[in-house]
Design a protein around this motif. Structure first.
Motif, short mmCIF file in Angstrom:
data_model
loop_
_atom_site.label_atom_id
_atom_site.label_comp_id
_atom_site.label_asym_id
_atom_site.label_seq_id
_atom_site.Cartn_x
_atom_site.Cartn_y
_atom_site.Cartn_z
N ALA A 13 0.82 -1.21 0.00
CA ALA A 13 0.00 0.00 0.00
C ALA A 13 0.85 1.26 0.00
N ALA A 14 1.95 1.25 0.75
CA ALA A 14 2.80 2.43 0.83
C ALA A 14 3.43 2.75 -0.53
N ALA A 15 3.86 1.71 -1.26
CA ALA A 15 4.45 1.92 -2.58
C ALA A 15 3.41 2.47 -3.56
N ASP A 152 -9.85 4.91 0.85
CA ASP A 152 -10.23 4.13 2.01
C ASP A 152 -11.71 4.31 2.33
N GLY A 153 -12.43 3.20 2.40
CA GLY A 153 -13.85 3.23 2.75
C GLY A 153 -14.81 3.43 1.60
N LEU A 154 -14.30 3.69 0.39
CA LEU A 154 -15.19 3.87 -0.76
C LEU A 154 -15.76 2.54 -1.23
N GLU A 155 -16.94 2.61 -1.83
CA GLU A 155 -17.58 1.44 -2.45
C GLU A 155 -17.43 1.58 -3.96
N LEU A 175 -7.31 -1.59 -5.33
CA LEU A 175 -8.32 -0.93 -4.52
C LEU A 175 -8.44 -1.54 -3.14
N ALA A 176 -8.35 -2.87 -3.07
CA ALA A 176 -8.42 -3.55 -1.76
C ALA A 176 -7.24 -3.14 -0.88
#
Length: 313
Positions: A13-15, A152-155, A175-176
């Motif tokens: 995720a950081a990359a 984060d948290g989007l659908e 996205l995950a």
């Protein structure tokens, strides 16, 4: 971060966030009268495309040139593959010319990983068969973040031919990892069994599958439509009656878009088949960010080229 970009699985995720941040910085360059940086001056990028492409090939070429690199385009029709040369031999021959990066698009899933073993320069997967298209997922994430301010948290609803889509696979993983929740919506025949498990426990928790468009779009923040990938069906029997029936039950129109949130954005990796997966009214509406995806594509590919070639230099 790895020196190659073959799969979103190569990135944590950081990359990913680092590349999105770099893409945002490069995006500003598009508004400048002189669209040029010098970070890759003297470097060479080869675009090796065995499949037709407009957006991806052109954006990689522009990305390289805006960083002052030399960009060389090779299409399969004009390459030695027409004489029987293998991908590995092509890679070795290109390596003898000392490029800094090779961008490859191929109909064979695994082509980019195979090329990695044959060359010593950076390899970027621009789409391999039904496997992945990592820079498309990155530009999609960048576009969503620009319009929604976060991931984060989007659908996010991905609708259409999931079975043959490398874009869907890369987006599921990307996205995950960034905290979004993904709904995959298609006829059962276009939903690969176990697709929600491709990222292990991460996607098991964040991805769900539905065969009803209303359920897939209900309360979605982002709607990403996919075209039917006829060219990857490989002569198999049709998985749906006809495009009219598919459009009627899974097409995005002003009526069906109403199931999503009022401020939901509409995306498509292109090319669009107007009147099939999406109506012209939706494609051209204020909620469509399709052309913004194209602009983000140049910026994110600049970020990827710069990072892979220069590393921490």
């Amino acid at each position: 971060m790895a020196r190659h970009l073959v799969s979103i699985a190569d990135l944590d995720a950081a990359a990913i966030v680092g590349l999105l941040d770099a893409g945002d910085r490069h995006r500003v360059l598009a508004d400048e009268p002189v669209k040029k940086l010098t970070s890759l001056r003297g470097r060479t990028v080869i675009n090796l495309f065995y499949e037709s492409s407009t957006r991806t090939r052109t954006s990689f070429e522009l990305a390289a040139k805006r960083l002052s690199a030399d960009a060389i385009n090779i299409a399969a029709a004009s390459s030695s593959t027409t004489k029987g040369e293998t991908l590995s031999d092509t890679g070795r021959n290109l390596m003898a010319m000392h490029p800094d990066a090779i961008v490859v698009r191929h109909s064979f899933g695994g082509a980019a990983a195979m090329l990695v073993k044959a060359v010593d320069c950076a390899v970027i997967n621009a789409g391999d068969g039904q496997h992945e298209h990592p820079t498309q997922a990155l530009l999609d994430a960048m576009t969503i973040r620009r319009h929604k301010g976060k991931l984060d948290g989007l659908e996010v609803a991905i609708v259409g031919d999931i079975a043959h889509s490398r874009v869907a696979r890369s987006n599921i993983l990307c996205l995950a990892k960034l905290g979004a929740r993904v709904r995959l919506c298609a006829p059962l025949t276009l939903l690969p069994r176990g697709i929600e498990l491709i990222g292990g426990d991460l996607t098991r928790e964040r991805v769900r599958v539905t065969t009803r468009l209303e359920e897939g779009l209900d309360g979605a923040d982002v709607v990403m439509m996919l075209r039917v990938q006829h060219e990857r069906a490989g002569g198999e029997a049709s998985r749906f009656p006809n495009t009219r029936e598919l459009s009627r039950t899974f097409g995005l129109s002003e009526r069906t878009l109403a199931y999503a949130k009022p401020d939901a954005i509409v995306m498509h990796p292109g090319p669009i088949n107007r009147g099939v997966e999406m109506s012209p009214q939706v494609a051209d509406s204020a909620r469509s960010v399709i052309l913004d995806q194209v602009s983000s594509g140049i910026a994110i590919r600049m970020a990827v080229l710069e990072h892979l070639i220069l590393g921490d230099a």
